[in-house]
Design an enzyme around this catalytic site. Structure first.
Site, mmCIF file in Angstrom:
data_model
loop_
_atom_site.group_PDB
_atom_site.id
_atom_site.type_symbol
_atom_site.label_atom_id
_atom_site.label_comp_id
_atom_site.label_asym_id
_atom_site.label_seq_id
_atom_site.Cartn_x
_atom_site.Cartn_y
_atom_site.Cartn_z
ATOM 1 N N ASP A 249 0.841 -1.211 0.000
ATOM 2 C CA ASP A 249 0.000 0.000 0.000
ATOM 3 C C ASP A 249 0.871 1.254 0.000
ATOM 4 O O ASP A 249 0.370 2.345 -0.274
ATOM 5 C CB ASP A 249 -0.956 0.042 1.203
ATOM 6 C CG ASP A 249 -0.214 0.072 2.527
ATOM 7 O OD1 ASP A 249 0.723 -0.729 2.691
ATOM 8 O OD2 ASP A 249 -0.575 0.881 3.397
ATOM 9 N N ASP A 259 4.089 7.824 1.909
ATOM 10 C CA ASP A 259 3.831 7.318 3.252
ATOM 11 C C ASP A 259 5.069 7.344 4.133
ATOM 12 O O ASP A 259 5.805 6.373 4.246
ATOM 13 C CB ASP A 259 3.225 5.910 3.196
ATOM 14 C CG ASP A 259 1.953 5.878 4.025
ATOM 15 O OD1 ASP A 259 1.873 6.666 4.976
ATOM 16 O OD2 ASP A 259 1.041 5.092 3.713
HETATM 17 P P1 AMP Z 1 0.338 2.907 7.098
HETATM 18 O O1 AMP Z 1 1.103 2.064 8.060
HETATM 19 O O2 AMP Z 1 0.425 4.373 7.377
HETATM 20 O O3 AMP Z 1 0.627 2.573 5.679
HETATM 21 O O4 AMP Z 1 -1.205 2.578 7.350
HETATM 22 C C1 AMP Z 1 -1.752 1.294 7.215
HETATM 23 C C2 AMP Z 1 -3.239 1.375 7.304
HETATM 24 O O5 AMP Z 1 -3.662 1.818 8.598
HETATM 25 C C3 AMP Z 1 -3.891 2.316 6.315
HETATM 26 O O6 AMP Z 1 -5.111 1.733 5.933
HETATM 27 C C4 AMP Z 1 -4.121 3.565 7.148
HETATM 28 O O7 AMP Z 1 -5.160 4.375 6.628
HETATM 29 C C5 AMP Z 1 -4.509 2.936 8.477
HETATM 30 N N1 AMP Z 1 -4.299 3.847 9.618
HETATM 31 C C6 AMP Z 1 -3.116 4.278 10.106
HETATM 32 N N2 AMP Z 1 -3.312 5.057 11.182
HETATM 33 C C7 AMP Z 1 -4.647 5.144 11.390
HETATM 34 C C8 AMP Z 1 -5.492 5.806 12.337
HETATM 35 N N3 AMP Z 1 -4.986 6.565 13.315
HETATM 36 N N4 AMP Z 1 -6.816 5.636 12.216
HETATM 37 C C9 AMP Z 1 -7.344 4.881 11.241
HETATM 38 N N5 AMP Z 1 -6.614 4.242 10.330
HETATM 39 C C10 AMP Z 1 -5.282 4.354 10.390
HETATM 40 MG MG MG Z 2 0.068 3.201 3.943
#
Ligand code: AMP
Ligand code: MG
Length: 484
Positions: A249, A259
């Site tokens: 992702d 990201d």
């Molecule tokens: P990432 O590790 O930033 O790539 O995020 C992985 C997933 O977790 C993605 O679907 C993000 O949108 C979700 N995500 C990360 N932090 C939050 C949060 N505080 N609330 C809701 N979803 C989150």
């Molecule tokens: Mg992400």
């Protein structure tokens, strides 16, 4: 509204299953912390107007700009190798700003509230990590590495609960698009082959319009994405950048770095460097970034198979032929970059050994990656550990002989080195210091000074010298965190 919003919504015109429409959740008391004025101007905004209460309310999600059609994008991902359904859990796409040069960029609010994809999360973000993304993404841009940009950070006036209560914030992110490998994975898994074709055609039109409409366009798409990623990862390696969470992702089809979670720049040269606290196996260590990118691209190719050929075996063969090219493309760009870092205009068979020998010595003697190249560039003495070894003295002589054999004069190859070796990177201790001043004391002077030094990292200005200093030796390794 006169601030210069000029939004279109091509993504919102895709099939409904690609996203969920919803508005940001209102926050208590928005306050503008930082606005990227140069970026704002290049996107066609009037900087003064953007700072008005009305527009700060836009960056906070409290008010929608004209033409916005907010949505959370659906996507899936292999996270540390495991397949999951994700989606924008805390981000909303407002729309696509059409710039004065007729470019189309996503404007996204990160930390804008819960969405149907939030799972257990609160949909919010804390000020420190959003300022961190702002600093690192702008540093990447300065370094000439394709990246999403940061337009603004606003504090929300609300607390977010992590291990403790932290000030909340929203980052306005600007991206060529937010289409990820994971977007294709989501559609391939939960949609039809026709949906994948729709997404692929949309992606082609948006990012690779030159490919056109030939029947081979999906194979061309794969080739183009592989080539952009090979170039991107080579640039990361050359700069010593460690992304930290290369889940599918977090790999953008556009070829931009996206990201900024647990990422950091390597100081001491060590290919096994890992900063992320959750990456216990070192899956996303510095040296693993090229093979992991290749693995992620294979997941992208999986989603395109039905579009590549009616016969599955032949489709797999076509995809494999493209994927095996990644390593060669990556290596070619990396070696060209390394030659430039050593001031080499032309190519000689021994260059790769010259590079490898230097890197091996840097690893063995724990030399600082950025500073060693900077010192070579400036003709300064390199750090004592390295300098005092006879193998380095020998290496230095063969390097001097090699650069000397070129047609170009010393001034020219030194300039090539300056253009290829940053004087400054966002060193972890300086980033932490700037964030602490900003978050704990609302003092943004250190951050602004750091941002100014990072704007033109190849300029070698006197103001940049203080940012080349290494942190005091510490026993605990630097750690970064996800899910901030
Ligand atoms: P990432 O590790 O930033 O790539 O995020 C992985 C997933 O977790 C993605 O679907 C993000 O949108 C979700 N995500 C990360 N932090 C939050 C949060 N505080 N609330 C809701 N979803 C989150
Ligand atoms: Mg992400």
């Amino acid at each position: 509204m006169t601030a210069g919003w000029n939004l279109d919504n091509s993504y919102a015109r895709l099939p409904d299953k690609f996203f969920t429409r919803l508005n940001p959740t209102v926050v208590r008391s928005p306050k503008l912390i930082v606005l990227n004025e140069a970026l704002a101007a290049s996107l066609g905004f009037k900087v003064g107007e953007l700072k008005s209460e009305d527009n700060v309310a836009v960056f906070a999600g409290n008010r929608l700009p004209e033409g916005a059609a907010p949505l959370a994008q659906a996507y899936a991902a292999h996270q540390f190798g495991h397949f999951n359904m994700l989606g924008d859990g805390r981000a909303l796409l407002l729309g696509e700003q059409i710039t004065p040069h007729c470019e189309r960029v996503d404007i996204q609010l990160k930390g804008a509230g819960r969405t149907p994809y939030s799972r257990g999360g609160d949909g919010r973000a804390a000020l420190g990590p959003m300022l961190r993304e702002y600093i690192i993404s702008e540093a990447m841009h300065g370094l000439g590495i394709p990246t999403t940009r940061s337009l603004a950070v606003v504090a929300t006036g609300e607390a977010v609960i992590r291990e403790t209560g932290l000030p909340g914030a929203i980052l306005t992110r600007v991206a060529a698009s937010h289409i990820r490998v994971g977007t294709f994975q989501y559609i391939a898994n939960w949609g039809t082959v026709e949906d994948v074709r729709t997404l692929a055609d949309y992606t082609l039109q948006r990012h690779f319009p030159d490919i056109g409409k030939s029947p081979e366009r999906y194979l061309e798409l794969l080739k183009a994405v592989v080539s952009r990623q090979a170039a991107l990862i080579a640039k990361w390696q050359l700069a010593g950048f460690i992304h930290g969470v290369m889940n599918t992702d977090n790999m953008a089809i556009s070829g931009e770095t996206i990201d900024y979670g647990p990422c950091a720049f390597m100081d001491t040269y060590d290919p096994s460097t890992v900063f992320s606290s959750i990456d216990r196996q070192g899956r996303y260590a510095y040296a693993n970034q090229p093979p992991i990118a290749a693995w992620n691209l294979a997941r992208f190719a999986d989603t395109l198979l039905p579009l590549l050929h009616r016969d599955e075996e032949q489709a797999v063969q076509l995809a494999e032929d493209v994927l095996t090219g990644f390593q060669k493309l990556y290596h070619r760009t990396w070696l060209a970059g390394m030659r430039a870092k050593l001031g080499l205009f032309d190519e000689a068979a021994e260059d790769e050994d010259l590079v490898e020998n230097l890197l091996n010595m840097m690893e063995k003697h724990r030399a600082d990656y950025t500073n060693t190249f900077r010192q070579l560039t400036l003709g300064m003495q390199v750090d004592a550990n390295l300098l005092q070894t006879s193998e380095f003295v020998q290496w230095y002589e063969s390097w001097q002989a090699r650069v000397g054999r070129q047609q170009e004069a010393e001034a020219a190859w030194r300039q090539l080195m300056k253009d290829s070796n940053p004087a400054v990177i966002p060193r972890n201790h300086r980033v932490e210091e700037a964030l602490e001043r900003a978050v704990e004391y609302a003092d943004y002077s250190a951050m602004n000074k750091l941002l100014a030094a990072l704007e033109k990292p190849y300029a070698y200005t006197p103001e940049q010298v203080e940012f080349t200093t290494l942190p005091a030796p510490s026993t605990a390794p630097y750690r970064t965190f996800c899910g901030t």
